[in-house]
Scaffold this active site. Structure first.
Site, mmCIF file in Angstrom:
data_model
loop_
_atom_site.group_PDB
_atom_site.id
_atom_site.type_symbol
_atom_site.label_atom_id
_atom_site.label_comp_id
_atom_site.label_asym_id
_atom_site.label_seq_id
_atom_site.Cartn_x
_atom_site.Cartn_y
_atom_site.Cartn_z
ATOM 1 N N TYR A 30 -9.645 65.177 48.409
ATOM 2 C CA TYR A 30 -10.416 66.286 48.962
ATOM 3 C C TYR A 30 -11.145 67.031 47.856
ATOM 4 O O TYR A 30 -10.532 67.456 46.875
ATOM 5 C CB TYR A 30 -9.507 67.226 49.756
ATOM 6 C CG TYR A 30 -9.164 66.645 51.103
ATOM 7 C CD1 TYR A 30 -9.853 67.028 52.238
ATOM 8 C CD2 TYR A 30 -8.192 65.655 51.223
ATOM 9 C CE1 TYR A 30 -9.581 66.457 53.466
ATOM 10 C CE2 TYR A 30 -7.917 65.076 52.452
ATOM 11 C CZ TYR A 30 -8.612 65.485 53.565
ATOM 12 O OH TYR A 30 -8.340 64.910 54.785
ATOM 13 N N LEU A 31 -12.445 67.190 48.058
ATOM 14 C CA LEU A 31 -13.270 67.963 47.137
ATOM 15 C C LEU A 31 -13.222 69.438 47.503
ATOM 16 O O LEU A 31 -13.501 70.299 46.680
ATOM 17 C CB LEU A 31 -14.717 67.458 47.171
ATOM 18 C CG LEU A 31 -14.886 65.966 46.869
ATOM 19 C CD1 LEU A 31 -16.312 65.520 47.136
ATOM 20 C CD2 LEU A 31 -14.475 65.659 45.447
#
Length: 179
Positions: A30-31
């Site tokens: 996840y960014l």
């Protein structure tokens, strides 16, 4: 723009014949958590996904194809834990909907007949080993409201942030609860 209509469940026990079902190997990072922006490798397929508001049955979702190099570059930038899991594609339980419901909702009945409604059984590995979550995606909100969970599901956890993949990536430690 796409719409994802999904319910999540914990699992009492795995189906006896799990090995006969098709599965995908998934790795994702996840960014960003709010909103959820993730990069995912599913077998040899790579993409980035934006998911709208968490904690609801229906949320907006956008996917963008990536090549392997772009995926690996972005995965290095992911925050927190990387998620790895096997996703088994299990046919929907036979008692998922009443006959009356299907007679009144032809589109949902057609989706069921075409195999478009199935159980995605995620068996987590690595940092999250021991976690098992079943997800069911629906063609309509009415279908999600009228779904009868499989007998091997334990409890519905739709919208509970502790079962969100994005939220899982933020954990410093992980312990599977035994019931």
């Amino acid at each position: 723009m796409g719409m994802e209509i999904e319910k999540k469940y914990t699992v009492k026990n795995l189906p006896d014949d799990l090995g006969k079902y098709e599965y995908h190997l998934i790795e994702q990072g996840y960014l960003n958590v709010h909103p959820a922006i993730r990069v995912r490798q599913e077998d040899d397929h790579y993409y980035m996904t934006y998911k709208g508001a968490a904690g609801v049955v229906a949320k907006e979702e956008y996917n963008m194809e990536l090549d392997e190099a772009s995926y690996k570059h972005m995965l290095k930038k992911a925050d927190g834990n990387i998620i790895t899991k096997k996703r088994y594609l299990v046919p929907i339980n036979e008692d998922a909907f009443t006959k009356e419901y299907l007679e009144m909702h032809a589109d949902d009945a057609r989706a069921l007949e075409d195999g478009k409604i199935k159980i995605e059984l995620d068996v987590f590995e690595g940092f999250f080993e021991g976690l098992i979550i079943a997800e069911v995606e629906f063609p309509s909100l009415e279908a999600s409201d009228n779904y009868h969970p499989a007998s091997w599901f334990e409890k519905e956890v739709t919208g509970q942030k502790e079962y969100s993949n994005a939220q899982l990536t933020t954990l410093d430690k992980f312990v599977v609860e035994k019931t």
